[in-house]
Write a protein that holds these residues in place. Structure first.
Motif, PDB file in Angstrom:
ATOM      1  N   LEU A 103     -51.830  63.779 144.232  1.00 48.90           N
ATOM      2  CA  LEU A 103     -51.786  65.108 143.629  1.00 48.90           C
ATOM      3  C   LEU A 103     -50.490  65.799 144.027  1.00 48.90           C
ATOM      4  N   LEU A 104     -49.966  66.607 143.132  1.00 47.82           N
ATOM      5  CA  LEU A 104     -48.800  67.425 143.418  1.00 47.82           C
ATOM      6  C   LEU A 104     -49.199  68.863 143.144  1.00 47.82           C
ATOM      7  N   THR A 105     -49.024  69.722 144.161  1.00 47.61           N
ATOM      8  CA  THR A 105     -49.370  71.127 143.987  1.00 47.61           C
ATOM      9  C   THR A 105     -48.131  71.986 144.135  1.00 47.61           C
ATOM     10  N   ARG A 106     -48.146  73.106 143.431  1.00 51.28           N
ATOM     11  CA  ARG A 106     -47.106  74.121 143.632  1.00 51.28           C
ATOM     12  C   ARG A 106     -47.782  75.276 144.344  1.00 51.28           C
ATOM     13  N   VAL A 107     -47.190  75.672 145.469  1.00 52.06           N
ATOM     14  CA  VAL A 107     -47.776  76.678 146.344  1.00 52.06           C
ATOM     15  C   VAL A 107     -46.836  77.871 146.453  1.00 52.06           C
ATOM     16  N   ALA A 108     -47.393  79.064 146.424  1.00 58.38           N
ATOM     17  CA  ALA A 108     -46.636  80.293 146.668  1.00 58.38           C
ATOM     18  C   ALA A 108     -47.140  80.890 147.984  1.00 58.38           C
TER      19      ALA A 108
END
Length: 161
Positions: A103-108
């Motif tokens: 999985l690839l997540t984009r986190v802020a």
């Protein structure tokens, strides 16, 4: 779904002038409002147009740190981990991927300490084997679709050889 030259012109207007009325779009394009509405309905139905909402800035919401977190998952737990990730508000996107992770997540995050807290929350999830994080230093090309829309429109108008 085939996007023709008129569809591309409609999509360009939606991207460039998102707050304009359907009546005004039809006037600008020189087509009947009914024709435009039928095209918009088809583009929505076919999944080309997926949303009309505003684009928000995580930085302006107090979360200026962006990172991509690769997650390796225990076999058979991909759906379970994906579902658990939806409970983390700082995770903006999640993709299933090939390569060195599942999985690839984009986190802020607010700052690097907050980012570490988010990553630790992910690591503690059942089914997560390990993570690898890449912190974004600067955005070089902002999210964009207009060049793709223009290319699709040009290729739709090109004669078939």
């Amino acid at each position: 779904m085939a996007v023709d030259e008129l569809d591309a012109r409609i999509l360009r207007l939606l991207l460039e002038q998102p707050r304009t009325s359907v009546r005004e779009y039809a006037r600008i394009l020189g087509i009947a409002r009914g024709t435009l509405q039928a095209r918009l309905d088809r583009l929505e139905r076919d999944g080309v147009i997926t949303d009309y909402g505003p684009r928000l800035s995580p930085a302006a919401l107090g979360h200026p740190v962006t990172a991509y977190v690769h997650i390796e998952v225990t076999q058979g737990r991909l759906d379970d981990v994906g579902e658990r990730l939806t409970a983390v508000p700082q995770i903006i996107e999640v993709f299933s991927i090939t390569g060195a992770g599942d999985l690839l997540t984009r986190v802020a995050a607010r700052d690097n300490t907050h980012l570490e807290d988010v990553i630790q929350r992910v690591i503690r999830m059942p089914g997560v084997v390990r993570t690898r994080t890449e912190v974004v230093l600067r955005e070089r090309v902002p999210h964009r679709l207009l060049p793709l829309v223009e290319w699709v429109g040009r290729t739709a108008a090109a004669p078939v050889r």
